[in-house]
Design a protein around this motif. Structure first.
Motif, PDB file in Angstrom:
ATOM      1  N   ILE A  48      15.129  33.017 -24.239  1.00  0.00           N
ATOM      2  CA  ILE A  48      14.561  33.845 -23.164  1.00  0.00           C
ATOM      3  C   ILE A  48      15.685  34.515 -22.371  1.00  0.00           C
ATOM      4  CG2 ILE A  48      13.274  33.769 -20.970  1.00  0.00           C
ATOM      5  CD1 ILE A  48      11.613  31.450 -22.323  1.00  0.00           C
ATOM      6  N   ALA A  49      16.740  33.725 -22.116  1.00  0.00           N
ATOM      7  CA  ALA A  49      17.879  34.264 -21.353  1.00  0.00           C
ATOM      8  C   ALA A  49      18.535  35.424 -22.099  1.00  0.00           C
ATOM      9  CB  ALA A  49      18.903  33.160 -21.108  1.00  0.00           C
ATOM     10  N   SER A  50      18.662  35.290 -23.413  1.00  0.00           N
ATOM     11  CA  SER A  50      19.310  36.366 -24.185  1.00  0.00           C
ATOM     12  C   SER A  50      18.452  37.630 -24.146  1.00  0.00           C
ATOM     13  CB  SER A  50      19.586  35.928 -25.625  1.00  0.00           C
ATOM     14  OG  SER A  50      18.409  35.554 -26.253  1.00  0.00           O
ATOM     15  N   GLY A  51      17.138  37.454 -24.183  1.00  0.00           N
ATOM     16  CA  GLY A  51      16.240  38.607 -24.057  1.00  0.00           C
ATOM     17  C   GLY A  51      16.398  39.294 -22.716  1.00  0.00           C
ATOM     18  N   LEU A  52      16.494  38.485 -21.672  1.00  0.00           N
ATOM     19  CA  LEU A  52      16.657  39.036 -20.319  1.00  0.00           C
ATOM     20  C   LEU A  52      18.004  39.729 -20.166  1.00  0.00           C
ATOM     21  CD1 LEU A  52      15.152  36.099 -18.207  1.00  0.00           C
ATOM     22  CD2 LEU A  52      14.151  38.343 -18.579  1.00  0.00           C
ATOM     23  N   LEU A  53      19.010  39.183 -20.835  1.00  0.00           N
ATOM     24  CA  LEU A  53      20.348  39.783 -20.755  1.00  0.00           C
ATOM     25  C   LEU A  53      20.354  41.162 -21.415  1.00  0.00           C
ATOM     26  CD1 LEU A  53      22.608  36.699 -21.493  1.00  0.00           C
ATOM     27  CD2 LEU A  53      22.675  38.089 -19.430  1.00  0.00           C
ATOM     28  N   ILE A  54      19.677  41.266 -22.540  1.00  0.00           N
ATOM     29  CA  ILE A  54      19.601  42.566 -23.226  1.00  0.00           C
ATOM     30  C   ILE A  54      18.888  43.573 -22.319  1.00  0.00           C
ATOM     31  CG2 ILE A  54      18.585  43.791 -25.201  1.00  0.00           C
ATOM     32  CD1 ILE A  54      19.060  41.157 -26.819  1.00  0.00           C
ATOM     33  N   LEU A  55      17.827  43.080 -21.692  1.00  0.00           N
ATOM     34  CA  LEU A  55      17.080  43.941 -20.758  1.00  0.00           C
ATOM     35  C   LEU A  55      17.963  44.363 -19.587  1.00  0.00           C
ATOM     36  CD1 LEU A  55      14.148  44.970 -20.393  1.00  0.00           C
ATOM     37  CD2 LEU A  55      13.758  43.017 -18.900  1.00  0.00           C
ATOM     38  N   ALA A  56      18.729  43.422 -19.079  1.00  0.00           N
ATOM     39  CA  ALA A  56      19.624  43.706 -17.946  1.00  0.00           C
ATOM     40  C   ALA A  56      20.668  44.745 -18.332  1.00  0.00           C
ATOM     41  CB  ALA A  56      20.305  42.419 -17.490  1.00  0.00           C
ATOM     42  N   GLU A  57      21.169  44.645 -19.559  1.00  0.00           N
ATOM     43  CA  GLU A  57      22.176  45.605 -20.030  1.00  0.00           C
ATOM     44  C   GLU A  57      21.592  47.018 -20.051  1.00  0.00           C
ATOM     45  OE1 GLU A  57      25.254  45.113 -20.530  1.00  0.00           O
ATOM     46  OE2 GLU A  57      26.015  46.557 -21.970  1.00  0.00           O
ATOM     47  N   VAL A  58      20.377  47.108 -20.518  1.00  0.00           N
ATOM     48  CA  VAL A  58      19.701  48.422 -20.569  1.00  0.00           C
ATOM     49  C   VAL A  58      19.509  48.965 -19.154  1.00  0.00           C
ATOM     50  CG1 VAL A  58      17.531  49.574 -21.176  1.00  0.00           C
ATOM     51  CG2 VAL A  58      18.561  47.960 -22.774  1.00  0.00           C
ATOM     52  N   VAL A  59      19.084  48.084 -18.255  1.00  0.00           N
ATOM     53  CA  VAL A  59      18.853  48.493 -16.860  1.00  0.00           C
ATOM     54  C   VAL A  59      20.157  48.959 -16.211  1.00  0.00           C
ATOM     55  CG1 VAL A  59      18.253  47.616 -14.561  1.00  0.00           C
ATOM     56  CG2 VAL A  59      16.814  47.067 -16.515  1.00  0.00           C
ATOM     57  N   VAL A  60      21.210  48.193 -16.398  1.00  0.00           N
ATOM     58  CA  VAL A  60      22.518  48.537 -15.806  1.00  0.00           C
ATOM     59  C   VAL A  60      22.996  49.871 -16.367  1.00  0.00           C
ATOM     60  CG1 VAL A  60      24.974  47.880 -15.787  1.00  0.00           C
ATOM     61  CG2 VAL A  60      23.221  46.185 -15.272  1.00  0.00           C
ATOM     62  N   TYR A  61      22.789  50.060 -17.647  1.00  0.00           N
ATOM     63  CA  TYR A  61      23.234  51.301 -18.295  1.00  0.00           C
ATOM     64  C   TYR A  61      22.523  52.521 -17.721  1.00  0.00           C
ATOM     65  CZ  TYR A  61      24.435  54.582 -22.012  1.00  0.00           C
ATOM     66  OH  TYR A  61      24.898  55.670 -22.701  1.00  0.00           O
ATOM     67  N   THR A  62      21.249  52.353 -17.430  1.00  0.00           N
ATOM     68  CA  THR A  62      20.454  53.493 -16.952  1.00  0.00           C
ATOM     69  C   THR A  62      20.641  53.758 -15.459  1.00  0.00           C
ATOM     70  OG1 THR A  62      18.575  52.006 -16.711  1.00  0.00           O
ATOM     71  CG2 THR A  62      18.683  53.288 -18.738  1.00  0.00           C
ATOM     72  N   LEU A  63      21.064  52.741 -14.707  1.00  0.00           N
ATOM     73  CA  LEU A  63      21.228  52.935 -13.263  1.00  0.00           C
ATOM     74  C   LEU A  63      22.442  53.811 -12.954  1.00  0.00           C
ATOM     75  CD1 LEU A  63      20.492  49.381 -11.795  1.00  0.00           C
ATOM     76  CD2 LEU A  63      19.116  51.429 -11.515  1.00  0.00           C
ATOM     77  N   SER A  64      22.351  54.453 -11.822  1.00  0.00           N
ATOM     78  CA  SER A  64      23.451  55.332 -11.406  1.00  0.00           C
ATOM     79  C   SER A  64      24.627  54.493 -10.898  1.00  0.00           C
ATOM     80  CB  SER A  64      22.929  56.250 -10.300  1.00  0.00           C
ATOM     81  OG  SER A  64      23.968  56.739  -9.520  1.00  0.00           O
ATOM     82  N   ASP A  65      25.819  55.093 -10.929  1.00  0.00           N
ATOM     83  CA  ASP A  65      27.043  54.396 -10.490  1.00  0.00           C
ATOM     84  C   ASP A  65      26.962  53.958  -9.034  1.00  0.00           C
ATOM     85  OD1 ASP A  65      29.958  55.570 -12.299  1.00  0.00           O
ATOM     86  OD2 ASP A  65      27.996  54.911 -12.978  1.00  0.00           O
ATOM     87  N   GLN A  66      26.209  54.686  -8.229  1.00  0.00           N
ATOM     88  CA  GLN A  66      26.203  54.413  -6.782  1.00  0.00           C
ATOM     89  C   GLN A  66      25.698  53.008  -6.461  1.00  0.00           C
ATOM     90  OE1 GLN A  66      23.558  57.356  -5.094  1.00  0.00           O
ATOM     91  NE2 GLN A  66      21.730  56.178  -5.591  1.00  0.00           N
ATOM     92  N   TYR A  67      24.909  52.423  -7.370  1.00  0.00           N
ATOM     93  CA  TYR A  67      24.404  51.069  -7.144  1.00  0.00           C
ATOM     94  C   TYR A  67      25.491  50.015  -7.339  1.00  0.00           C
ATOM     95  CZ  TYR A  67      19.718  53.073  -7.242  1.00  0.00           C
ATOM     96  OH  TYR A  67      18.597  53.803  -6.974  1.00  0.00           O
ATOM     97  N   PHE A  68      26.609  50.447  -7.924  1.00  0.00           N
ATOM     98  CA  PHE A  68      27.650  49.468  -8.250  1.00  0.00           C
ATOM     99  C   PHE A  68      28.919  49.663  -7.430  1.00  0.00           C
ATOM    100  CE2 PHE A  68      25.398  47.639 -11.727  1.00  0.00           C
ATOM    101  CZ  PHE A  68      24.608  48.670 -12.207  1.00  0.00           C
TER     102      PHE A  68
END
Lengths: 200, 72
Positions: free
Chosen positions: A30-50
């Motif tokens: 489950i954690a690995s699935g969530l991590l993949i999802l998180a990677e996609v989310v981080v990739y799509t978010l704008s730089d300003q959030y980081f």
């Protein structure tokens, strides 16, 4: 009779451990699935959030393996986007999760064969080989991932990091070698078991 | 294999079934059947002793050596 009791006890421990590992395995999957999802989310978010502002109120220190601490005096961490680091961190964590998933799968198979009175099944030798190769790969990949992460961090905060070390993690390396040796021992054990089974 | 198992012949002479012998010598019928069909690699002395005791025979009655064609 004493040996039978010992064997029965070992089987009970194997059974209990098998159940615990099953739960841990599901959590990791489950954690690995969530991590993949998180990677996609981080990739799509704008730089300003980081972008991190006033990270350490003007200074940051870096500790290396607990050996020494390097204090950076000055304004660091301001208006720098750590998105690239986040994008790197998630695959790194995913790598270690996969490492544990592979090991737990093999250990479960070995425990199952113990519960079925087939401790020296040839499949167990293969499981140990897989684990050995897994550890050997991890000894190189984990270090590499950590070094690449460190180099990127230094680049972001403006430190000339020098060079990346390609030395493997020796504890993982030696564990991998030991597991491969054990695999050979189990292959011989399988041969002896077959000889025993074919004796009337 | 050069060792021939003559267990079926001795069982027929004694008019005993394999299952009965298996029970008497405390060996599973599966293993005894493998022995009868020469599908085993080795036999323990304790098992041979038990078979000879129940069948009232000598080991030579059950085991026979025959030179292979290639060795001839």
């Amino acid at each position: 009779m004493n040996e039978e009791k010992k064997l029965s006890k070992i089987k009970k421990i194997a059974s209990a451990t098998h159940k615990v590992l099953q739960i841990i395995l599901w959590i990791l999957v489950i954690a690995s699935g969530l991590l993949i999802l998180a990677e996609v989310v981080v990739y799509t978010l704008s730089d300003q959030y980081f972008i991190v502002k006033d990270l350490y109120n003007g200074f940051m220190n870096i500790k290396v393996e607990g050996w020494f601490t390097y204090d950076l005096v000055g304004e660091v961490g301001q208006e720098i986007s750590f998105k690239s680091l986040a994008l790197m961190t998630i695959p790194g964590v995913l790598l270690s999760v996969l490492f544990y998933i592979i090991n737990i799968q093999q250990i479960k198979k070995i425990l199952r064969s113990i519960m079925d009175d087939k401790a020296f099944d040839i499949k167990n030798a293969k499981c140990l080989s897989i684990m050995g190769i897994n550890f050997l790969s991890a000894s190189i990949l984990f270090q590499l991932a950590g070094n690449i992460f460190g180099a990127e961090l230094f680049k972001l905060i403006g430190i000339d990091a020098g060079s990346i070390s390609f030395l493997p993690d020796f504890s993982l390396l030696f564990t991998g070698v030991l597991l491969l040796i054990l695999s050979s021992v189990f292959k011989y054990g399988n041969y002896l078991q077959e000889e025993y089974d074919e004796t009337v | 294999m050069a060792i021939i198992i003559r267990l079926d012949r001795v069982l027929a002479d004694r008019k005993m079934q394999l299952s009965e012998l298996a029970e008497r010598v405390d060996v599973t019928i599966v293993n005894l059947s493998k022995l009868k069909n020469a599908k085993v690699k080795a036999i323990r002395f304790s098992t041979l002793e038990a078979i000879c005791r129940e069948l009232k025979c000598q080991p030579g009655d059950i085991l026979e050596y025959q030179l292979d064609e290639e060795e001839k």
